[in-house]
Design a protein around this motif. Structure first.
Motif, PDB file in Angstrom:
ATOM      1  N   MET A 100     112.188   9.486 -10.664  1.00  0.00           N
ATOM      2  CA  MET A 100     112.152   9.151  -9.252  1.00  0.00           C
ATOM      3  C   MET A 100     112.483  10.409  -8.447  1.00  0.00           C
ATOM      4  O   MET A 100     113.342  11.175  -8.821  1.00  0.00           O
ATOM      5  CB  MET A 100     113.180   8.068  -8.931  1.00  0.00           C
ATOM      6  CG  MET A 100     112.951   6.734  -9.591  1.00  0.00           C
ATOM      7  SD  MET A 100     111.751   5.765  -8.742  1.00  0.00           S
ATOM      8  CE  MET A 100     112.802   4.684  -7.824  1.00  0.00           C
ATOM      9  N   GLU A 101     111.796  10.548  -7.333  1.00  0.00           N
ATOM     10  CA  GLU A 101     112.104  11.646  -6.442  1.00  0.00           C
ATOM     11  C   GLU A 101     111.972  11.155  -5.010  1.00  0.00           C
ATOM     12  O   GLU A 101     111.283  10.178  -4.757  1.00  0.00           O
ATOM     13  CB  GLU A 101     111.154  12.821  -6.688  1.00  0.00           C
ATOM     14  CG  GLU A 101     109.702  12.483  -6.436  1.00  0.00           C
ATOM     15  CD  GLU A 101     108.791  13.654  -6.668  1.00  0.00           C
ATOM     16  OE1 GLU A 101     108.272  14.195  -5.683  1.00  0.00           O
ATOM     17  OE2 GLU A 101     108.611  14.006  -7.835  1.00  0.00           O
ATOM     18  N   LYS A 102     112.666  11.804  -4.084  1.00  0.00           N
ATOM     19  CA  LYS A 102     112.564  11.414  -2.679  1.00  0.00           C
ATOM     20  C   LYS A 102     111.214  11.921  -2.192  1.00  0.00           C
ATOM     21  O   LYS A 102     111.075  13.046  -1.773  1.00  0.00           O
ATOM     22  CB  LYS A 102     113.707  12.003  -1.877  1.00  0.00           C
ATOM     23  CG  LYS A 102     113.980  11.226  -0.618  1.00  0.00           C
ATOM     24  CD  LYS A 102     115.245  11.675   0.027  1.00  0.00           C
ATOM     25  CE  LYS A 102     116.384  10.945  -0.624  1.00  0.00           C
ATOM     26  NZ  LYS A 102     117.659  11.106   0.013  1.00  0.00           N
ATOM     27  N   ALA A 103     110.209  11.081  -2.304  1.00  0.00           N
ATOM     28  CA  ALA A 103     108.844  11.523  -2.115  1.00  0.00           C
ATOM     29  C   ALA A 103     108.232  11.118  -0.783  1.00  0.00           C
ATOM     30  O   ALA A 103     107.322  11.758  -0.322  1.00  0.00           O
ATOM     31  CB  ALA A 103     107.975  10.982  -3.245  1.00  0.00           C
ATOM     32  N   ILE A 104     108.698  10.059  -0.183  1.00  0.00           N
ATOM     33  CA  ILE A 104     108.076   9.541   1.030  1.00  0.00           C
ATOM     34  C   ILE A 104     109.076   9.593   2.181  1.00  0.00           C
ATOM     35  O   ILE A 104     110.218   9.169   2.030  1.00  0.00           O
ATOM     36  CB  ILE A 104     107.630   8.070   0.843  1.00  0.00           C
ATOM     37  CG1 ILE A 104     106.787   7.878  -0.406  1.00  0.00           C
ATOM     38  CG2 ILE A 104     106.923   7.562   2.093  1.00  0.00           C
ATOM     39  CD1 ILE A 104     105.386   8.394  -0.338  1.00  0.00           C
ATOM     40  N   GLN A 105     108.631  10.108   3.316  1.00  0.00           N
ATOM     41  CA  GLN A 105     109.452  10.121   4.519  1.00  0.00           C
ATOM     42  C   GLN A 105     108.635   9.545   5.666  1.00  0.00           C
ATOM     43  O   GLN A 105     107.448   9.843   5.806  1.00  0.00           O
ATOM     44  CB  GLN A 105     109.882  11.541   4.878  1.00  0.00           C
ATOM     45  CG  GLN A 105     110.848  12.144   3.881  1.00  0.00           C
ATOM     46  CD  GLN A 105     111.357  13.488   4.345  1.00  0.00           C
ATOM     47  OE1 GLN A 105     110.631  14.276   4.933  1.00  0.00           O
ATOM     48  NE2 GLN A 105     112.626  13.746   4.083  1.00  0.00           N
ATOM     49  N   LEU A 106     109.295   8.731   6.479  1.00  0.00           N
ATOM     50  CA  LEU A 106     108.669   8.119   7.635  1.00  0.00           C
ATOM     51  C   LEU A 106     109.411   8.553   8.885  1.00  0.00           C
ATOM     52  O   LEU A 106     110.640   8.556   8.916  1.00  0.00           O
ATOM     53  CB  LEU A 106     108.727   6.589   7.531  1.00  0.00           C
ATOM     54  CG  LEU A 106     108.107   5.969   6.298  1.00  0.00           C
ATOM     55  CD1 LEU A 106     108.449   4.485   6.228  1.00  0.00           C
ATOM     56  CD2 LEU A 106     106.612   6.178   6.317  1.00  0.00           C
ATOM     57  N   LYS A 107     108.666   8.921   9.909  1.00  0.00           N
ATOM     58  CA  LYS A 107     109.266   9.261  11.202  1.00  0.00           C
ATOM     59  C   LYS A 107     109.077   8.040  12.094  1.00  0.00           C
ATOM     60  O   LYS A 107     107.950   7.615  12.364  1.00  0.00           O
ATOM     61  CB  LYS A 107     108.588  10.489  11.807  1.00  0.00           C
ATOM     62  CG  LYS A 107     109.219  10.960  13.096  1.00  0.00           C
ATOM     63  CD  LYS A 107     108.679  12.299  13.538  1.00  0.00           C
ATOM     64  CE  LYS A 107     107.381  12.120  14.271  1.00  0.00           C
ATOM     65  NZ  LYS A 107     106.913  13.346  14.934  1.00  0.00           N
ATOM     66  N   ILE A 108     110.192   7.443  12.537  1.00  0.00           N
ATOM     67  CA  ILE A 108     110.161   6.198  13.290  1.00  0.00           C
ATOM     68  C   ILE A 108     110.821   6.397  14.651  1.00  0.00           C
ATOM     69  O   ILE A 108     111.959   6.874  14.737  1.00  0.00           O
ATOM     70  CB  ILE A 108     110.875   5.067  12.524  1.00  0.00           C
ATOM     71  CG1 ILE A 108     110.211   4.867  11.161  1.00  0.00           C
ATOM     72  CG2 ILE A 108     110.895   3.783  13.336  1.00  0.00           C
ATOM     73  CD1 ILE A 108     110.909   3.881  10.260  1.00  0.00           C
ATOM     74  N   ARG A 109     110.109   6.016  15.685  1.00  0.00           N
ATOM     75  CA  ARG A 109     110.629   6.107  17.048  1.00  0.00           C
ATOM     76  C   ARG A 109     111.890   5.245  17.169  1.00  0.00           C
ATOM     77  O   ARG A 109     111.951   4.149  16.617  1.00  0.00           O
ATOM     78  CB  ARG A 109     109.564   5.636  18.031  1.00  0.00           C
ATOM     79  CG  ARG A 109     109.925   5.846  19.467  1.00  0.00           C
ATOM     80  CD  ARG A 109     108.740   5.618  20.374  1.00  0.00           C
ATOM     81  NE  ARG A 109     107.615   6.513  20.118  1.00  0.00           N
ATOM     82  CZ  ARG A 109     107.547   7.798  20.482  1.00  0.00           C
ATOM     83  NH1 ARG A 109     108.576   8.346  21.104  1.00  0.00           N
ATOM     84  NH2 ARG A 109     106.490   8.527  20.230  1.00  0.00           N
ATOM     85  N   LYS A 110     112.894   5.728  17.855  1.00  0.00           N
ATOM     86  CA  LYS A 110     114.147   4.993  18.011  1.00  0.00           C
ATOM     87  C   LYS A 110     114.020   3.833  18.989  1.00  0.00           C
ATOM     88  O   LYS A 110     114.567   2.764  18.754  1.00  0.00           O
ATOM     89  CB  LYS A 110     115.268   5.928  18.481  1.00  0.00           C
ATOM     90  CG  LYS A 110     115.770   6.864  17.414  1.00  0.00           C
ATOM     91  CD  LYS A 110     116.905   7.711  17.932  1.00  0.00           C
ATOM     92  CE  LYS A 110     117.430   8.619  16.835  1.00  0.00           C
ATOM     93  NZ  LYS A 110     118.555   9.447  17.312  1.00  0.00           N
ATOM     94  N   GLU A 111     113.324   4.043  20.098  1.00  0.00           N
ATOM     95  CA  GLU A 111     113.202   2.987  21.102  1.00  0.00           C
ATOM     96  C   GLU A 111     111.972   2.148  20.798  1.00  0.00           C
ATOM     97  O   GLU A 111     110.845   2.620  20.923  1.00  0.00           O
ATOM     98  CB  GLU A 111     113.122   3.592  22.501  1.00  0.00           C
ATOM     99  CG  GLU A 111     114.440   4.223  22.908  1.00  0.00           C
ATOM    100  CD  GLU A 111     114.505   4.520  24.385  1.00  0.00           C
ATOM    101  OE1 GLU A 111     113.852   3.824  25.181  1.00  0.00           O
ATOM    102  OE2 GLU A 111     115.224   5.467  24.735  1.00  0.00           O
ATOM    103  N   LEU A 112     112.214   0.916  20.367  1.00  0.00           N
ATOM    104  CA  LEU A 112     111.149   0.003  19.976  1.00  0.00           C
ATOM    105  C   LEU A 112     111.290  -1.316  20.722  1.00  0.00           C
ATOM    106  O   LEU A 112     112.401  -1.748  21.014  1.00  0.00           O
ATOM    107  CB  LEU A 112     111.226  -0.287  18.473  1.00  0.00           C
ATOM    108  CG  LEU A 112     111.200   0.908  17.518  1.00  0.00           C
ATOM    109  CD1 LEU A 112     111.488   0.448  16.109  1.00  0.00           C
ATOM    110  CD2 LEU A 112     109.866   1.614  17.601  1.00  0.00           C
TER     111      LEU A 112
END
Length: 82
Positions: free
Chosen positions: A1-13
């Protein structure tokens, strides 16, 4: 396992966007792509969510996320982060 996926998510939803983000994370866990998602602040506007996934499923996971984003019209809310 490796830290392979990153998501950038807007804070104000809005409420629907929040629900869709929770649904996406739940799907990632229930499909067995990961067991835990780590959340870090990127800046005042975005969070970075990252998770480990088996190397052999990385492309499948990225396709799943991209499809989910497009189907839920979340292009301005969440993106794959590299």
């Amino acid at each position: 396992m490796e830290k392979a996926i990153q998501l950038k998510i807007r804070k104000e939803l809005n409420g629907q966007q929040q629900l869709n983000i929770i649904k996406l994370k739940g799907c990632l866990i229930s499909k067995g792509y990961t067991e835990i998602i780590h959340i870090l602040d990127k800046d005042e506007e975005f969070h970075i969510n990252s998770f480990a996934t088996p190397k052999e499923t990385k492309n499948e996971v990225q396709e799943f996320i991209t499809t989910f984003i497009n189907q839920q019209h979340l292009e301005d809310t969440i993106s794959l982060y590299r």
